[in-house]
Design a protein around this motif. Structure first.
Motif, short mmCIF file in Angstrom:
data_model
loop_
_atom_site.label_atom_id
_atom_site.label_comp_id
_atom_site.label_asym_id
_atom_site.label_seq_id
_atom_site.Cartn_x
_atom_site.Cartn_y
_atom_site.Cartn_z
N THR A 260 0.83 -1.21 0.00
CA THR A 260 0.00 0.00 0.00
C THR A 260 0.86 1.25 0.00
OG1 THR A 260 -1.58 -1.26 1.31
CG2 THR A 260 -1.95 1.11 1.14
N LEU A 261 1.93 1.22 0.78
CA LEU A 261 2.77 2.40 0.88
C LEU A 261 3.47 2.68 -0.44
CD1 LEU A 261 3.73 4.63 2.71
CD2 LEU A 261 5.54 3.15 3.53
N LYS A 262 3.86 1.62 -1.15
CA LYS A 262 4.52 1.83 -2.44
C LYS A 262 3.60 2.59 -3.38
CE LYS A 262 7.45 -2.27 -2.42
NZ LYS A 262 7.75 -3.56 -3.08
N LYS A 263 2.32 2.24 -3.30
CA LYS A 263 1.37 2.94 -4.18
C LYS A 263 1.14 4.35 -3.68
CE LYS A 263 -1.45 -1.04 -5.35
NZ LYS A 263 -2.04 -1.55 -4.11
N TYR A 264 1.00 4.47 -2.38
CA TYR A 264 0.69 5.77 -1.79
C TYR A 264 1.79 6.79 -2.14
CZ TYR A 264 0.05 9.38 1.78
OH TYR A 264 -0.10 10.57 2.42
N SER A 265 3.04 6.37 -1.96
CA SER A 265 4.14 7.30 -2.20
C SER A 265 4.59 7.34 -3.64
CB SER A 265 5.37 6.89 -1.38
OG SER A 265 5.04 6.21 -0.23
N ASN A 266 4.10 6.40 -4.41
CA ASN A 266 4.63 6.22 -5.77
C ASN A 266 6.14 6.03 -5.70
OD1 ASN A 266 4.85 6.07 -8.53
ND2 ASN A 266 4.74 8.27 -8.86
N TRP A 267 6.55 5.16 -4.80
CA TRP A 267 7.98 4.93 -4.56
C TRP A 267 8.13 3.45 -4.28
CZ3 TRP A 267 11.68 8.63 -4.95
CH2 TRP A 267 12.95 8.33 -4.45
N PRO A 268 8.99 2.79 -5.03
CA PRO A 268 8.97 1.32 -4.97
C PRO A 268 9.85 0.66 -3.90
CG PRO A 268 10.44 2.05 -6.69
CD PRO A 268 9.90 3.29 -6.07
N THR A 269 10.60 1.45 -3.16
CA THR A 269 11.55 0.81 -2.25
C THR A 269 11.44 1.36 -0.84
OG1 THR A 269 13.23 2.44 -2.85
CG2 THR A 269 13.21 0.38 -4.10
N PHE A 270 12.10 0.65 0.08
CA PHE A 270 12.19 1.12 1.47
C PHE A 270 13.65 1.19 1.85
CE2 PHE A 270 7.83 1.14 2.34
CZ PHE A 270 7.27 0.13 1.58
N PRO A 271 14.01 2.06 2.75
CA PRO A 271 13.17 2.89 3.61
C PRO A 271 12.60 4.10 2.89
CG PRO A 271 15.47 3.35 4.02
CD PRO A 271 15.44 2.21 3.05
N GLN A 272 11.55 4.67 3.46
CA GLN A 272 10.97 5.89 2.95
C GLN A 272 10.86 6.88 4.10
OE1 GLN A 272 7.25 5.40 0.97
NE2 GLN A 272 7.94 3.68 -0.30
N ILE A 273 11.33 8.06 3.86
CA ILE A 273 11.28 9.06 4.93
C ILE A 273 10.34 10.18 4.52
CG2 ILE A 273 12.62 10.72 6.27
CD1 ILE A 273 14.51 8.05 4.61
N PHE A 274 9.41 10.48 5.42
CA PHE A 274 8.44 11.54 5.17
C PHE A 274 8.73 12.72 6.09
CE2 PHE A 274 5.03 10.03 2.39
CZ PHE A 274 5.41 8.70 2.24
N LEU A 275 8.64 13.91 5.55
CA LEU A 275 8.81 15.12 6.33
C LEU A 275 7.62 16.02 6.06
CD1 LEU A 275 10.47 17.10 8.06
CD2 LEU A 275 11.65 17.80 5.99
N ASN A 276 6.91 16.36 7.13
CA ASN A 276 5.73 17.23 6.99
C ASN A 276 4.76 16.69 5.95
OD1 ASN A 276 6.73 19.09 8.87
ND2 ASN A 276 7.99 20.07 7.29
#
Lengths: 301, 103
Positions: A260-276
């Motif tokens: 789900t997160l891959k779709k949400y961020s449109n980013w295929p890998t981890f880790p993913q860092i979110f700011l604000n």
């Protein structure tokens, strides 16, 4: 942590010895009667530089190799002046920390004096900030001689001032290197059997918007399971960023998060860092920010 | 452009190179398979441990004006198929020609 019982005495308080020994994490405790009166009866410690009781030639050599507390030159550590800090030796020895009012706060011993002092400056800067550090480097750094050197400085100070430095009093943990208690990872659900009432995407959205910094990693922040995640945690921790971590491999509490997160961020890998609420990127991007010195300014309040 | 069938005969590294080279007009394109470095990881259990992790170094004028996130996204979009079929992670260095000559 192992403690060394140097002399079995009743009704005594003991001096806490700070040791930052990266390889050897045992703490040394010394038992000696310490009251607030100037004259001390230290049974096994003679107040002379040489301890003739034990008659250990090596200890004698070292006790004379380490200059007295009073004779040792202080090294002033100013907040702005990092060059002074690099003058500190990174070898083994004893050090004494004075605060801004020239009061001796703590006498410690360490296998890497520069590192220990640096750690103190980070954790209790108000006590170390613009301070003098008296350093006596010991040539033969085995525990016995180190302890002797430390003792000799402690006695000297007690003799001159009538009391133990505040940081060395028993029970005072200000100078102890504690492994920092890490925050727990955030979990999206209490368990797999619990049905989500809102779609996972909404939960994710809420999560990244309500928390300034969120790191979705593989593994937990105390035990990352991939090198990239580990690096990200390392950077965030070393910059002292206040962040939330979520384990994407935890199928029990974060079921389906990975896809789900891959779709949400449109980013295929981890880790993913979110700011604000926005994706900053993965390990590469965070590393590049770190190298440019941007992490603290962007991620911290 | 080679047909999909023929393409699958090439290694993933080659496929990556082909896809990125044409789309990004890269002046520098280095693709390194470092899957062996990650083969033992807990997260990689159950996979072949092959062709899963790559280091990419790309210099392309198309990155100009793009934030790092956007640049990485461009690369990811181009490699979407690979990411669906076992490619696990990419370490990406994405620069413009000006940025490399400035060093």
């Amino acid at each position: 942590m192992a403690t060394i019982n140097l002399s079995p005495t009743h009704s005594v308080s003991y001096l806490r010895l700070f040791s930052s020994l990266p390889q050897n994490t045992s703490a040394l405790s010394l038992y000696s009667p310490v009251k607030a009166k100037p004259s001390l009866s230290l049974r096994y410690i003679s107040l002379k530089p040489y301890n003739t009781d034990t008659d250990k030639p090596r200890a004698r050599l070292v006790a004379s190799a380490v200059k007295n507390l009073g004779e040792t030159d202080p090294i002033v550590l100013l907040a702005e002046n990092e060059a002074a800090a690099s003058e500190l030796p990174s070898g083994t020895g004893v050090y004494a920390i004075y605060d801004k009012n020239d009061e001796l706060q703590f006498i410690g011993l360490s296998r890497n004096i520069a590192a220990s002092v640096s750690a103190h400056r980070k954790s209790v800067p108000e006590l170390v900030g613009a301070v003098k550090v008296r350093v006596g480097v010991v040539d033969e750094p085995d525990r016995e001689t180190l302890t002797q050197a430390w003792k000799s400085w402690m006695e000297e100070h007690i003799k001159a001032n009538g009391k133990v430095p505040p940081g060395n009093e028993s029970g005072n943990a200000t100078w102890m290197r504690q492994p920092p208690k890490k925050k727990a990872d955030l979990r999206l659900t209490p368990g797999r059997n619990v049905q989500l009432t809102v779609p996972l995407e909404e939960l994710i959205d809420k999560l990244v918007k309500e928390n300034k910094v969120v790191a979705f990693i593989k593994g937990s922040r105390s035990a990352p399971l991939c090198g990239f995640s580990q690096r990200v945690i390392g950077i965030l921790e070393s910059e002292g960023v206040d962040y939330e971590s979520v384990d994407v491999l935890d199928e029990e509490h974060n079921c389906g998060l990975r896809e789900t997160l891959k779709k949400y961020s449109n980013w295929p890998t981890f880790p993913q860092i979110f700011l604000n609420g926005e994706l900053v990127g993965g390990c590469d991007i965070l590393t590049s920010m770190y190298e440019k010195g941007e992490v603290a300014s962007s991620f911290k309040k | 452009m080679a047909s999909r069938g023929a393409n699958m005969m090439l290694s993933r590294a080659n496929r990556i190179k082909t896809k990125l080279q044409s789309a990004l007009e890269a002046t520098v394109l280095e693709v390194e398979d470092v899957s062996y470095q990650h083969a033992g990881h807990a997260a990689m259990k159950g996979t072949s441990g092959q062709e899963t992790h790559f280091n990419l170094k790309i210099v392309s004028p198309k990155f100009d004006g793009q934030s790092l996130v956007k640049r990485h996204r461009m690369v990811y979009d181009l490699l979407a198929d690979e990411l669906q079929s076992g490619l696990h992670a990419l370490s990406i260095v994405a620069k413009t020609p000006q940025e490399t000559s400035a060093k």
